[in-house]
Design an enzyme around this catalytic site. Sequence first.
Site, PDB file in Angstrom:
ATOM      1  N   LEU A  53      34.460  28.118  65.901  1.00  0.00           N
ATOM      2  CA  LEU A  53      35.216  29.212  65.279  1.00  0.00           C
ATOM      3  C   LEU A  53      34.788  30.576  65.792  1.00  0.00           C
ATOM      4  O   LEU A  53      35.467  31.575  65.522  1.00  0.00           O
ATOM      5  CB  LEU A  53      35.020  29.173  63.752  1.00  0.00           C
ATOM      6  CG  LEU A  53      35.179  27.819  63.063  1.00  0.00           C
ATOM      7  CD1 LEU A  53      34.913  27.959  61.562  1.00  0.00           C
ATOM      8  CD2 LEU A  53      36.560  27.240  63.303  1.00  0.00           C
ATOM      9  N   TYR A 103      42.820  40.402  74.679  1.00  0.00           N
ATOM     10  CA  TYR A 103      42.487  39.401  73.661  1.00  0.00           C
ATOM     11  C   TYR A 103      43.202  38.089  73.957  1.00  0.00           C
ATOM     12  O   TYR A 103      42.597  37.008  73.940  1.00  0.00           O
ATOM     13  CB  TYR A 103      42.869  39.928  72.279  1.00  0.00           C
ATOM     14  CG  TYR A 103      42.642  38.938  71.158  1.00  0.00           C
ATOM     15  CD1 TYR A 103      41.351  38.566  70.789  1.00  0.00           C
ATOM     16  CD2 TYR A 103      43.714  38.381  70.468  1.00  0.00           C
ATOM     17  CE1 TYR A 103      41.138  37.660  69.763  1.00  0.00           C
ATOM     18  CE2 TYR A 103      43.516  37.476  69.446  1.00  0.00           C
ATOM     19  CZ  TYR A 103      42.228  37.113  69.093  1.00  0.00           C
ATOM     20  OH  TYR A 103      42.009  36.218  68.089  1.00  0.00           O
ATOM     21  N   PRO A 281      42.370  40.193   5.800  1.00  0.00           N
ATOM     22  CA  PRO A 281      42.501  39.291   4.655  1.00  0.00           C
ATOM     23  C   PRO A 281      43.572  39.773   3.665  1.00  0.00           C
ATOM     24  O   PRO A 281      43.662  40.961   3.352  1.00  0.00           O
ATOM     25  CB  PRO A 281      41.110  39.324   4.017  1.00  0.00           C
ATOM     26  CG  PRO A 281      40.188  39.615   5.164  1.00  0.00           C
ATOM     27  CD  PRO A 281      40.951  40.564   6.041  1.00  0.00           C
ATOM     28  N   GLY A 282      44.430  38.840   3.237  1.00  0.00           N
ATOM     29  CA  GLY A 282      45.478  39.135   2.263  1.00  0.00           C
ATOM     30  C   GLY A 282      46.737  39.708   2.865  1.00  0.00           C
ATOM     31  O   GLY A 282      47.744  39.876   2.151  1.00  0.00           O
TER      32      GLY A 282
END
Length: 369
Positions: A53, A103, A281-282
């Site tokens: 690689l 390249y 709560p409630g």
Amino acid sequence: MNILVTGSKGFVGKNLIAELKNKGYNDILEFTRESDSSLLEKYTKECDFVFHLAGVNRPKGENEFMEGNFGLTSKLLELLKKHGNKAPVLITSSIQADKENPYGRSKKAGEDLLFNYWRETDVKVYVYRLPNLFGKWSKPNYNTVVATYCHNISRDLDIQINNPDAELNLCYIDDLLEEFLRALEANPTMQDDFCVVPVTHNITLGDLADLIKSFKESRTTLSIPNMEDTLTKNLYSTYLSFLPEDQFSYDLKMNSDHRGSFTEFMRTPERGQVSVNVSKPGITKGNHWHHTKNEKFFVVSGEGLIRFRKVDSDEVIEYRVSGEKAQVVDIPTGYIHSIVNVGESDLVTVMWANECFDPENPDTYFEEV
């Protein structure tokens, strides 16, 4: 099985070695540009398979292309021949190999070396002309435009788009690794004399930039990218890997009052939205019904009572829910519904709706259960 990986610290090398170890291959011989050259002598004697690689993408001078992409390949093959090692050799070339630039010429020279080696020794060789790769651990301003865009956009830096209509052929790192493992098992995907990765994607440069920008914006819009599109899914995974380490988290807007809070978590046009509801709560929330919108409630903490009444009925149906039991309650259309906190602590409910809330068409009609 001893597997030699040159360029082991690069983008592809790091991903490959991680996946080889995941698959149980632990005898990996790593060689990098920083390694002592004597290691290559040793490794080419011991290896049973070679992933070559190593290469040069961005040299300081054009001559380094040939030195890095041809010279090391030549040395590798000479050492394998010296030791009489018939290990198969896989090399990563580039789609640029048929182009007349420094390249491309260096990559083509490396290919020719390998094909000549095959004709001379009858050793199996696998030559991959790779398209533009992307995925985690790639380097911005080096490996791929995807890495550069992900890095810059995630940091509010400018990106350069020379030609928004230019088309890119992209290959995701996981698809490449899957193909490499097939080659390791002597079953590569062939196209004439070359090996290929069978899964690639095409996208224009402009669309790529817009898509990655949408990933950044999704933290504000709460939208989730279309995961049914493979390219989008893989690009999003890549984008997240480039987030600055101090920016993994982001705030959500909590709509709070004395009753508790309601916070949207995520939205999708195809799959609706998810929210988190907290009731003191409630407190009772809901007391409404929908024509088409439907929901799923999942209590993760506290105790609650979900109550239903069909619009044209006086009969009330009740479901007791608790964070102690993982249970989803469907909220059907045409039923007035509410959820009341009957415990002593906050009631936390994850709520999914099949469509995102639209203030212009809320499909919500208030009525007491």
